[in-house]
Scaffold this motif. Structure first.
Motif, short mmCIF file in Angstrom:
data_model
loop_
_atom_site.label_atom_id
_atom_site.label_comp_id
_atom_site.label_asym_id
_atom_site.label_seq_id
_atom_site.Cartn_x
_atom_site.Cartn_y
_atom_site.Cartn_z
N LYS A 18 34.07 44.89 31.43
CA LYS A 18 33.84 43.46 31.68
C LYS A 18 34.79 42.96 32.77
N LYS A 19 34.35 41.95 33.51
CA LYS A 19 35.19 41.34 34.55
C LYS A 19 36.38 40.62 33.91
N MET A 20 37.55 40.71 34.52
CA MET A 20 38.68 39.91 34.05
C MET A 20 38.29 38.44 34.23
N SER A 21 38.44 37.64 33.17
CA SER A 21 37.97 36.26 33.26
C SER A 21 38.93 35.27 32.59
N LYS A 22 39.07 34.10 33.22
CA LYS A 22 39.95 33.05 32.70
C LYS A 22 39.53 32.57 31.32
N GLY B 227 39.12 45.22 45.21
CA GLY B 227 39.63 44.13 44.37
C GLY B 227 38.67 42.96 44.21
N ALA B 228 37.41 43.12 44.65
CA ALA B 228 36.45 42.01 44.53
C ALA B 228 36.02 41.81 43.08
N LYS B 229 36.27 42.83 42.25
CA LYS B 229 35.94 42.69 40.83
C LYS B 229 36.97 43.45 39.99
N PRO C 183 35.48 32.89 51.19
CA PRO C 183 36.19 34.01 50.54
C PRO C 183 36.18 33.86 49.01
N VAL C 184 35.47 34.77 48.35
CA VAL C 184 35.32 34.74 46.89
C VAL C 184 35.28 36.17 46.35
N GLY C 185 35.32 36.28 45.03
CA GLY C 185 35.14 37.58 44.38
C GLY C 185 33.66 37.91 44.25
N LYS C 186 33.39 39.11 43.78
CA LYS C 186 32.03 39.65 43.70
C LYS C 186 31.07 38.73 42.91
N ASP C 187 31.58 38.15 41.81
CA ASP C 187 30.70 37.37 40.94
C ASP C 187 30.11 36.14 41.62
N GLN C 188 30.70 35.70 42.71
CA GLN C 188 30.20 34.50 43.39
C GLN C 188 29.29 34.82 44.58
N GLU C 189 29.08 36.11 44.83
CA GLU C 189 28.30 36.52 45.99
C GLU C 189 26.86 35.97 45.92
N ILE D 286 44.94 30.82 36.12
CA ILE D 286 44.63 31.69 37.25
C ILE D 286 45.26 33.07 37.01
N HIS D 287 44.44 34.11 37.16
CA HIS D 287 44.92 35.46 36.86
C HIS D 287 44.90 36.35 38.11
N ILE D 288 45.38 37.57 37.93
CA ILE D 288 45.46 38.44 39.11
C ILE D 288 44.07 38.80 39.66
N GLY D 289 43.03 38.68 38.85
CA GLY D 289 41.67 38.90 39.36
C GLY D 289 41.31 37.81 40.37
N ASN D 290 41.58 36.56 40.00
CA ASN D 290 41.33 35.44 40.92
C ASN D 290 42.17 35.60 42.19
N TYR D 291 43.39 36.06 41.99
CA TYR D 291 44.30 36.23 43.13
C TYR D 291 43.80 37.34 44.07
N LEU D 292 43.53 38.51 43.50
CA LEU D 292 43.15 39.64 44.36
C LEU D 292 41.74 39.48 44.93
N GLY D 293 40.85 38.81 44.16
CA GLY D 293 39.49 38.61 44.65
C GLY D 293 39.40 37.48 45.66
N ALA D 294 40.11 36.38 45.41
CA ALA D 294 39.93 35.20 46.26
C ALA D 294 41.22 34.74 46.96
N ILE D 295 42.21 34.33 46.20
CA ILE D 295 43.37 33.62 46.78
C ILE D 295 44.12 34.44 47.83
N GLY E 88 36.95 27.46 46.49
CA GLY E 88 37.54 26.69 45.40
C GLY E 88 37.56 27.49 44.11
N ILE E 89 38.34 26.98 43.17
CA ILE E 89 38.42 27.61 41.84
C ILE E 89 38.34 26.49 40.80
N GLN E 90 37.67 26.75 39.70
CA GLN E 90 37.57 25.74 38.65
C GLN E 90 38.91 25.59 37.92
P1 ADP Z 1 36.95 33.12 36.09
O1 ADP Z 1 35.64 33.81 36.07
O2 ADP Z 1 38.08 33.99 35.80
O3 ADP Z 1 36.95 31.84 35.29
P2 ADP Z 1 36.41 31.64 38.50
O4 ADP Z 1 34.95 31.72 38.19
O5 ADP Z 1 37.04 30.30 38.47
O6 ADP Z 1 37.19 32.65 37.57
O7 ADP Z 1 36.65 32.33 39.91
C1 ADP Z 1 37.56 31.90 40.88
C2 ADP Z 1 37.54 32.87 42.04
O8 ADP Z 1 38.08 34.13 41.62
C3 ADP Z 1 36.13 33.19 42.56
O9 ADP Z 1 36.19 33.40 43.94
C4 ADP Z 1 35.77 34.45 41.83
O10 ADP Z 1 34.80 35.21 42.51
C5 ADP Z 1 37.11 35.16 41.81
N1 ADP Z 1 37.21 36.04 40.64
C6 ADP Z 1 37.04 35.68 39.34
N2 ADP Z 1 37.25 36.72 38.52
C7 ADP Z 1 37.53 37.78 39.32
C8 ADP Z 1 37.82 39.16 39.06
N3 ADP Z 1 37.86 39.62 37.82
N4 ADP Z 1 38.05 39.97 40.11
C9 ADP Z 1 38.03 39.50 41.38
N5 ADP Z 1 37.75 38.22 41.69
C10 ADP Z 1 37.51 37.36 40.68
#
Ligand code: ADP
Ligand code: TRP
Length: 332
Positions: free
Chosen positions: A198-202, A187-189, A149-155, A20-29, A13-15
């Motif tokens: 810094k991590k790309m963040s919403k 692309g996990a981060k 399936p998630v990005g690195k930050d959720q591991e 939603i950015h390309i980080g969320n896309y490449l890491g998760a979606i 899931g995603i909050q």
């Molecule tokens: P954000 O931190 O951008 O608000 P979320 O915490 O809602 O994003 O994360 C949604 C999904 O996208 C999670 O699976 C998270 O691990 C992944 N994700 C978030 N940011 C990145 C990033 N910069 N690179 C790769 N995956 C990411």
């Protein structure tokens, strides 16, 4: 038919905060989209999680629908995946409470995200922020998922979910599989365009990320003004050239090219030429997403229908698990 061959149960899931950015896309979606072909997939909008940091209640419903539209525009197929809104399936909160009673607070105190968010939102360190990973455990265990399936930050959170599942099983008898996080090899981060350390963040400045639906001019502007490093060669070196390396990763994933191919292609060329080519690639890759999003924004009834169906399908699984967990815990 809905479930053709079910090899694994997959949940993520995603909050609904930010865009939603390309980080969320490449890491998760992107992983979700390929997983839905052969697995039983459950994807939701984590609205309950988003209440743990400051937000605007009047805007929440729109943000939720925006995310559902983003999921579908990016390629989730409601015929293949269960798509729903977390708070509409009440079992998430019920199981969360039950799991709270087996999760040691020491483990929650170690969570990096909790520490970071407590620093960022000093005036709002609420119990929900602290218990955030337990709700995540409920989200995952309710569907007895094998893979997340998630990005690195959720591991780290998924690791904690495994530990909660283990504790529950030891105390009350075998109930939940221990789920594993699934990270893309590359692309996990994805890093911020404004600060590649810094991590790309919403939740950051929109200049630091490319939204899935940014207009071509904005994509071009953001990439051209993204932070790069000293020197001028387009070479991957994560410690010495974090900015250009991050852009090479994005380019490689969207153009389906290896780092070596990209380095060769831009040998003797400068950052600006590389950035122009990257902008073109990103714009073209996201073009069908923008088109689909515009179309879906006009199909309110269709989107609501998807969510209603998704809720019923999710409830069907969730209710069976909750019954089992209630019995095991002596609540029935
Ligand atoms: P954000 O931190 O951008 O608000 P979320 O915490 O809602 O994003 O994360 C949604 C999904 O996208 C999670 O699976 C998270 O691990 C992944 N994700 C978030 N940011 C990145 C990033 N910069 N690179 C790769 N995956 C990411
Ligand atoms: N915490 C996740 C994030 O911020 C979102 C999330 C909530 C999630 N519940 C989940 C992800 C369950 C995977 C599985 O990205």
């Amino acid at each position: 038919m809905f479930y053709v061959s079910c090899s694994m149960r997959v949940v993520s899931g995603i909050q609904p905060s930010g865009q939603i950015h390309i980080g969320n896309y490449l890491g998760a979606i992107k992983q979700w989209i390929s997983l839905q072909e052969k697995n039983e997939c459950v994807f939701f909008v984590a609205d309950l999680h988003s209440l743990t940091v400051p937000y605007e209640p009047k805007e929440l419903q729109n943000k939720i629908i925006e995310k559902v539209i983003a999921y579908i525009a990016a390629g989730l197929d409601p015929e293949k995946s269960i798509i729903f809104v977390q708070s509409q399936v009440k079992e998430h909160t019920e199981l969360c409470w039950m799991l709270n009673t087996v999760c040691p607070i020491g483990e929650l105190e170690r969570m990096t995200q909790f520490k970071e968010k407590s620093k960022k939102f000093k005036n709002n360190i609420n119990a929900g922020l602290f218990n955030y990973p337990v709700l995540m455990a409920a989200d995952i265990l309710l569907y007895k998922a094998h893979a997340v399936p998630v990005g690195k930050d959720q591991e780290q959170h998924v690791e904690l979910v495994r530990s909660i599942a283990k504790k529950f099983n030891q105390k009350f008898g075998e109930t939940f599989p221990e789920p594993k996080s699934m990270l893309p090899k590359i692309g996990a981060k994805i890093m911020s365009l404004a600060d590649p350390k810094k991590k790309m963040s919403k939740s950051d400045d929109p200049k630091s990320y490319i939204s899935l639906f940014d207009e071509p001019e904005d994509i071009q502007k953001k990439i051209m003004s993204s932070q790069t490093d000293s020197g001028k060669d387009v070479i991957y070196n994560i410690t010495k050239k974090p900015g250009i390396s991050n852009l090479i990763v994005i380019y490689g994933l969207l153009a389906d090219k290896t780092t070596e191919e990209i380095e060769k292609q831009f040998k003797g060329k400068n950052y600006s030429e590389f950035k122009k080519s990257l902008s073109k690639t990103v714009i073209e890759y996201l073009e069908p997403f923008r088109r689909k999003q515009k179309e879906l924004l006009l199909r309110d009834v269709y989107v609501k229908e998807i969510l209603n169906k998704g809720k019923l399908r999710a409830e069907n699984i969730a209710q069976t698990t909750i019954q089992e967990a209630r019995k095991k815990m002596g609540l029935e």
